[in-house]
Design an enzyme around this catalytic site. Structure first.
Site, short mmCIF file in Angstrom:
data_model
loop_
_atom_site.label_atom_id
_atom_site.label_comp_id
_atom_site.label_asym_id
_atom_site.label_seq_id
_atom_site.Cartn_x
_atom_site.Cartn_y
_atom_site.Cartn_z
N GLU A 97 0.81 -1.21 0.00
CA GLU A 97 0.00 0.00 0.00
C GLU A 97 0.86 1.27 0.00
O GLU A 97 0.59 2.22 -0.72
CB GLU A 97 -0.90 -0.04 1.25
CG GLU A 97 -1.66 1.23 1.55
CD GLU A 97 -2.89 1.38 0.66
OE1 GLU A 97 -3.17 0.45 -0.09
OE2 GLU A 97 -3.52 2.44 0.73
N ASP A 98 1.91 1.26 0.80
CA ASP A 98 2.63 2.52 1.06
C ASP A 98 4.02 2.62 0.43
O ASP A 98 4.65 3.67 0.53
CB ASP A 98 2.79 2.73 2.58
CG ASP A 98 1.45 2.95 3.25
OD1 ASP A 98 0.50 3.27 2.53
OD2 ASP A 98 1.37 2.79 4.48
#
Ligand code: MN
Length: 762
Positions: A97-98
């Protein structure tokens, strides 16, 4: 000065490193103390990977980011009781996600199981916890259930949320409200459904604290004020119970269970009572070690009987969750007793095992399985499956929101993601093409395929809940009539038919115009008679059909047409084919040999020419205009062909390698006519090209690009199948001749991933 700063920073870095390592060491110790297999190596690997991926990133609180995944992993391990797979997934849960790492990276390093869980977590994260979180809350609840392919996704998500709630203080207030609301609405009920009572209670309390800070403070202080009094009541009330249990020779502990602030507040709201009139704030929990596993039930009821001899039980308030455990696995005996002060007090009787189940949910069952720490993943799978079954087939305790959702919604809807993580609701059985049209009509009408979970699929592919769908489009793509069979939604179907209808109309009009222009140029009349001549030439039945083909460029009006129109004229036109009735100028060895082999009066071609012509009393000219392409082998200009003169004076054109032609050659050798194509680019012919290769992103797009770059070549149909990374496609094209096919095949072969390109000979 600068140097000093540098020194300070270095010290800070070292201190942070120390904190991180210590937090991870705690996690490892907790894991090693659990009954799980000691798969320390992979956990360390996951930690190092995540640490390096999140390096330099800070949370809002100023802490290094990696402390968050470590904390989530700790919750997963200690408070939910899961093993190494889940711990690794928790450590990695924000990496995709990051950071720049992809799910493929995770799969390559940690294997498919962990990757699948991380993928699930990433999907939920991207789709829901953006700014539209609350708006999509309703969808999200449904999604969680449909996605429960691996329930660990949900369990880890709950742990993630719990840690975010515990650290919510450092978020901006408006974010706090949103996250708190979501937690109360989605995660607390979910935790409850999964039997994670302790987590559920904490989530509720934390949410309440951020949503109603004032009320929370008031109740908190009231609870504190009355704590001493409750202690006294507890000590007084439990003293005779302790004596009795000691006499029974049981190992036990008695806990005071104070109703959570949120529960108190809820009761005050629903029953319209002031704090002072909530009498069940204190409950007593007896947790015992059974004499043996077999005695567990007897011991429970033994305790019940013993304490009801001390205090009078409420006749209507015996809850037997032992003989009939709750759907989420909860077991206990609840009884309400009258204290000596004239106050009803609830007593919950549970074994240590039942207590673990109550607090950790189904995960706790794991601990009590035979064989201690040597359990394999299969056992784990089994009880994860149990939870899934509960989710899939909830008991009719109407209070639970999950039940109602499950019952009335799941039959008809699925939930899929866009590549950006947006969540879309589609009807069940929806296909990739349906999805494309649901995004935008333009996307639908230029759709050439889709990638579902990174794999190439055809337009007709049926979607499933949780799929991530990327629609592939090409400007060259057109809506095809057969698409109506690929869609299930009314929206897509009506779009397809209306586009086709519109296109047909435009084509027809365009065709009619071209025909009129052509006739004008040729100084001919655009009348019915002439039109019929061309219908006959192209073997068509209706003028609409003819105009559509002309309009779409599949028929280019040219010299052949002109010849058909000017039956008598003989000069100045170019033929599609030339038939040689005499010795060819160029020696065609192969052809001659064939004829010799067949042994048909090989007295020279001159003789044959006379022979054929005399029999049929035909002129070369009339033959040249009266030919048809064989249905069996569909030759196109450039193919090696031969002609067969039939009884009606028509020449049927076959490919030389066509089996039908071979039979004709051997039986009717004297009717075979050597045939050559004339160069021309006037008519379009349908061919099929087969491609096979390695599936990868953008491949389909490249294929269509290459084809559409080829001048005047139209794709009629493109079908693609992909399995296990192998890509197979069939492309039907309108081409002018073999030269077109050769160029396209050559260019397609230039794509690195394509391993095989062949024209399908049919
Ligand atoms: Mn997280």
């Amino acid at each position: 000065m600068k140097n000093e700063e540098f020194q300070n920073n270095r010290e800070k870095d070292r201190a942070e490193e120390e904190i991180i390592n210590q937090a991870f060491q705690e996690l490892l110790n907790d894991y090693l103390a659990s009954k799980h297999r000691k798969r320390v190596e992979i956990i360390i690997k996951a930690f190092n990977f995540a640490k390096q991926a999140h390096k330099g990133i800070k949370r809002r609180s100023g802490e290094p980011y990696i402390l968050h995944p470590i904390a989530v992993a700790k919750i997963v391990c200690n408070e939910i009781g899961l093993g190494s797979t889940s711990i690794c997934a928790a450590l990695l849960h924000d990496v995709v996600e990051d950071t720049d790492y992809t799910i493929e990276d995770i799969e390559n390093i940690f294997g498919p199981r962990i990757a699948l869980i991380v993928d699930g977590l990433t999907k939920i994260s991207g789709g829901i916890f953006g700014d539209r979180a609350s708006a999509q809350a309703e969808n999200f609840k449904k999604l969680l259930l449909t996605m429960s392919n691996d329930i660990r996704v949900i369990l880890i998500k709950i742990a993630d949320r719990l840690h975010n709630m515990r650290t919510l203080g450092s978020m901006l207030p408006n974010k706090q409200y949103k996250i708190a609301g979501e937690t109360l609405y989605i995660y607390a009920p979910l935790a409850n459904r999964l039997g994670l009572y302790k987590i559920k209670t904490e989530l509720e309390n934390l949410s309440f604290r951020y949503e109603h800070p004032e009320e929370y403070k008031v109740l908190e202080s009231k609870l504190a004020e009355t704590a001493a009094e409750r202690d006294k009541v507890f000590t007084e009330f439990t003293a005779p119970i302790r004596m009795q249990l000691d006499r029974m020779g049981l190992k036990y502990r008695i806990l005071a269970r104070v109703k959570s602030i949120y529960s108190i507040w809820k009761k005050m709201q629903t029953k319209h009572l002031p704090f002072e009139e909530i009498f069940d704030i204190l409950a007593v929990r007896i947790i015992f070690e059974p004499h043996s596993a077999e005695e567990e039930l007897n011991d429970c009821f033994g305790i019940y009987v013993a304490i009801t001899k001390i205090y009078k039980p409420h006749p209507d308030r015996l809850r037997d969750w032992i003989s009939h455990p709750k759907a989420n696995g909860y077991q206990a005996l609840h009884v309400t007793l009258m204290s000596n002060r004239g106050q009803w007090i609830e007593v919950q009787i549970r074994s240590e095992r039942m207590n673990d189940v109550a607090e950790q949910g189904f995960a706790a069952h794991w601990k009590y399985k035979e064989g201690g720490g040597s359990e394999d993943e299969g056992e784990l799978e089994k009880w994860l499956q149990t939870i899934k079954e509960i989710l899939e087939d909830p008991q009719p305790d109407a209070m639970d929101f999950l039940d109602t959702i499950k019952l009335n919604l799941f039959a008809s809807e699925i939930f899929v993601f866009t590549p950006k993580g947006d969540l879309k609701t589609m009807p069940q059985h929806a296909t990739a093409l349906d999805f494309a049209f649901s995004l935008h009509t333009d996307i639908g009408s230029h759709c050439i395929g889709a990638k579902v979970n990174h794999k190439l699929v055809p337009l007709s592919h049926k979607l499933e809940s949780g799929d991530q769908v990327e629609i592939l489009t090409s400007k060259a793509q057109r809506v095809q009539p057969e698409w109506a069979n690929y869609v299930t939604t009314a929206r897509a179907r009506s779009k397809i038919t209306s586009i086709l209808r519109k296109e047909a109309k435009v084509c027809q009009k365009e065709g009619e115009q071209r025909w009129e222009e052509f006739m004008q140029q040729m100084e001919l009349t655009a009348n019915e008679e002439n039109l019929n001549k061309l219908l006959k030439l192209h073997h068509l039945k209706s003028r609409e059909e003819f105009f559509t083909l002309v309009g779409s460029g599949k028929i280019n009006l040219g010299e052949t047409d002109l010849n058909a129109l000017k039956e008598k004229s003989t000069s100045g036109w170019k033929k599609l084919l030339s038939f040689s009735f005499g010795l060819k100028e160029k020696e065609d060895g192969a052809e001659k040999e064939t004829e010799k082999e067949e042994g048909h009066g090989a007295t020279g071609e001159e003789a044959e020419r006379i022979n054929t012509k005399e029999i049929l009393k035909l002129t070369e000219e009339s033959i040249a205009k009266n030919y048809i392409m064989a249905d069996c082998c569909h030759p196109i200009p450039g193919d090696d062909v031969l002609g067969y003169l039939d009884e009606n004076g028509r020449v049927i054109i076959h490919k030389r390698q066509c089996p039908v032609a071979a039979r004709l050659k051997s039986s009717f050798g004297n009717r075979i006519i050597a045939t050559e194509w004339d160069t021309h680019k006037e008519l379009s012919f349908l061919v099929t090209i087969f491609i096979k290769g390695i599936d990868c992103v953008g491949l389909l797009n490249e294929v269509t690009q290459i084809i559409s770059r080829q001048l005047n070549v139209n794709i009629r149909k493109l079908s693609i199948e992909s399995s296990d990374g192998i890509f197979e496609g069939r492309i039907q094209l309108y081409v002018h001749d073999v030269e077109d096919v050769r160029t396209i095949c050559k260019n397609l072969k230039g794509i690195q991933q394509i391993k095989q390109v062949t024209r399908v000979e049919d």
